[in-house]
Design an enzyme around this catalytic site. Structure first.
Site, PDB file in Angstrom:
ATOM      1  NE  ARG A 187      -2.623   1.165   3.686  1.00 50.93           N
ATOM      2  CZ  ARG A 187      -3.489   1.278   4.485  1.00 50.93           C
ATOM      3  NH1 ARG A 187      -4.902   1.144   4.441  1.00 50.93           N
ATOM      4  NH2 ARG A 187      -3.189   1.112   5.686  1.00 50.93           N
ATOM      5  CG  ASP A 473      -3.927   2.581  11.817  1.00 53.31           C
ATOM      6  OD1 ASP A 473      -4.777   3.372  12.319  1.00 53.31           O
ATOM      7  OD2 ASP A 473      -3.918   1.654  11.037  1.00 53.31           O
TER       8      ASP A 473
END
Ligand code: ACO
Ligand SMILES: O=CC(=O)O
Ligand code: MG
Length: 572
Positions: A187, A473
């Site tokens: 990603r 995160d």
């Protein structure tokens, strides 16, 4: 000959001379590397790789700038009371009969995917974990310092070559790859983030083009042999708001395939639907990427963050405590159902979202209770028709695998068996229904504690941390930040736990003070002093109290982690 001092302090340090020895990167015309020189990094930053990245940057920079301007323009409309919706001009795409290219055999079965930053040990653990896919994350889970970024590329290269090993000295344990490994997706960062250690024609490069370009050029051939059965590499694409952004990715992929001399449609990508505007563009995004698509994913944490941002000007859309915004909310359930229906209609995977729970190693009872919640959530996903799901920790894989297998049996996915025709009628009202729930003082405290600790970790190069038995995160921390901003702006009433106070600067100031004291107690005096907690607190407080909401906290925080060499050069 110039002295060491003179040559080392030249503004362009792409090539630095020490005496007559070249110690810098070999860069093409117009490229300037301002990150630290390291001979290992130079094997990633080859002249060819940099030329490729520069070519991508030059070809697509205006398209990217235009797409970012369109985001600003849409934001202005939302801030004047507008809401996102289906675009009448692309109705023909939504209603048209077209399909995405068939799913490659190598990634037909994705029932459990694990994610994580591409740290050396983590990659080996993730690839060996028994999950079907490992998504190596240069985005939500990575603090994109120069060191982290370069080491990630080294680790990814070694993983694809099959040569990656790691020696844990403390435990005298050697990590290496099993014979059977998960399939690797990467990603890259979102379109909005610059890479400030690489300048192209005098401007910082676009972060995701650097991520994509360096990874692709180094690995495409090996990947297609060892991982993709002739396809690949595979990507996850984050944080898009409109199909025009997907079109840029499609063009980047075509450009890369042409450059490598590989068949069009080799590269495949799953797009995260994790912004509110994007849920109205599911068909359009798939259409743009139809020859390169392997589906969509419910990036539900960023989706909540994006909901908050998109409705920031609307006081009647205050979000309840973060923990109450789950998939039982009508707008969240509708998003997931419409995504499944759309993906299966177009012949690709509809991936579920991240389970943020992580194992609780010191409390078996609490661990079992937390695992039950994960199982319940995954069962809902599998029954709804998702083809697979995300976990953040290897400890969750067996349970999630079992749940999906109990619904899918031996089928690799549910693309052809769960059409979810019932979801085709979901409309704007369903997707925008106001969330229900209450705001609490404990919610304010948790947001503050978590936000500061996450930023403190990020500033020291750690992009994903375990906090209070959950993963934190960038996406999750953003919810905390924007929620506080929203509550402050509208003086939200914290009536859920009986206090009945309104959020204002005074209350927030006291909460920050008290939560900083609690963090210090929890992490210990020593770690607190050595860490970046004070800096994080200052930054977090500024972000929460800003009169104009920052689009991304990582944009401001990035300035703290950019280190230009020679040290002392201005950063951006
Ligand atoms: C919203 C989103 O975008 S989600 C996607 C982005 N987020 C992520 O990818 C989160 C990934 N997960 C993680 O980073 C980690 O699981 C954390 C930080 C949450 C917790 O990590 P830790 O505190 O190290 O967990 P813990 O100590 O329980 O780890 C036990 C073992 O599992 C390994 N492990 C933990 N998480 C992972 C993972 N995601 N992938 C591979 N291995 C992992 C650890 O390396 C450790 O291995 P070892 O026994 O060989 O030493
Ligand atoms: O990237 C995933 C998310 O939930 O955000
Ligand atoms: Mg995300």
């Amino acid at each position: 000959m110039a002295s060491f001092e003179e040559t080392f302090h030249q503004p362009n340090n792409s090539v630095q001379k020490k005496s007559s020895r070249i110690i810098g990167y070999d860069v093409p015309e117009g490229v300037d590397i301002r990150g630290r020189y390291d001979p290992e990094f130079s094997k990633i930053l080859t002249r060819d790789a940099l030329q490729f990245v520069a070519d991508l940057q030059r070809e697509f920079r205006n398209h990217i700038k235009y797409a970012m301007e369109c985001r600003k323009e849409a934001k202005m409309r939302y801030n004047c009371g507008g809401l996102p919706g289906f675009d009448p001009t692309t109705k023909y795409i939504r209603e048209g009969e077209w399909m995405c290219a068939p799913v490659p055999q190598a990634v037909a079965d994705r029932r459990v995917e694990i994610t994580g930053p591409p740290e050396r040990k983590m990659i080996i653990d993730a690839l060996n974990s028994g999950a079907k896919v490992f998504m190596a994350d240069l985005e939500d889970a990575l603090s994109p310092s120069w060191e982290n970024l370069m080491r990630s590329h080294i680790n990814l290269r070694d993983a694809i070559n099959g040569t990656i090993t790691f020696h844990d000295q403390a435990r005298n344990k050697v990590y290496k790859l099993n014979d059977q490994t998960a399939k690797l997706f990467v990603r890259p960062r979102g379109w909005h983030l610059p890479e400030a250690h690489i300048f192209i024609d005098g401007e910082p490069a676009t972060g995701c083009l650097v991520d994509f370009g360096l990874y692709f050029i180094q690995n495409h051939a090996n990947f297609r042999k060892t991982q993709g059965q002739g396809f690949g590499p595979f990507f996850y694409l984050p944080k898009m708001e409109h199909s025009r952004e997907a079109r840029i990715w499609n063009n980047v992929f075509e450009r890369a395939e042409k450059w490598a001399g590989i068949e069009e449609g080799s590269i495949r990508a799953t797009v995260l639907i994790e912004t509110l505007p994007a849920v109205f563009q599911l068909n359009e995004i798939l259409y743009e990427l139809r020859d390169h698509s392997v589906g969509l994913n419910c990036g539900r944490w960023d989706y909540i963050f994006s909901y908050l941002k998109t409705v920031q000007a609307q006081p009647d859309r205050i979000l309840p405590d973060r923990v109450q915004v789950g998939m039982n909310q009508h707008f969240m359930r509708s998003y997931s159902d419409l995504l499944i229906h759309t993906c299966h209609k177009r012949g690709v995977h509809a991936m579920g979202g991240m389970a943020a729970h992580i194992p609780i190693s010191d409390d078996p009872e609490a661990n079992e209770a937390s695992l039950q919640l994960v199982r319940k959530d995954k069962l809902r996903e599998a029954k709804a028709g998702h083809d697979g799901t995300w976990v953040a920790h290897p400890g969750l894989i067996p349970s999630c695998m079992e749940v999906f297998t109990s619904i899918m049996g031996n089928l690799p996915n549910q693309i052809h068996t769960m059409k979810r025709q019932d979801a085709s009628i979901l409309d704007e009202e369903d997707l925008l229904q106001r969330p229900r729930g209450v705001c609490t003082l404990e919610g304010l405290r948790l947001n503050t504690r978590v936000g500061i600790q996450y930023l403190a970790a990020w500033l020291t190069g750690v992009g994903c941390v375990p906090l209070y038995n959950f993963l934190e995160d960038a996406a999750a921390a953003e919810i905390s930040r924007v929620q506080i901003w929203q509550w402050l702006k509208y003086g939200a009433e914290l009536d859920g736990d009986g206090f009945g106070v309104k959020v204002n600067a005074d209350l927030f100031g006291r909460v920050v003070e008290e939560e900083m004291a609690r963090i210090e107690r929890e992490v210990g005096n020593e770690k607190f002093k050595k860490g970046m907690y004070q800096e994080a607190c200052k930054l977090f407080t500024r972000l929460c109290t800003a009169s104009v909401l920052d689009d991304f906290m990582t944009l401001d925080a990035y300035n703290y982690i950019v280190i230009h060499h020679p040290i002392g050069l201005s950063r951006l």
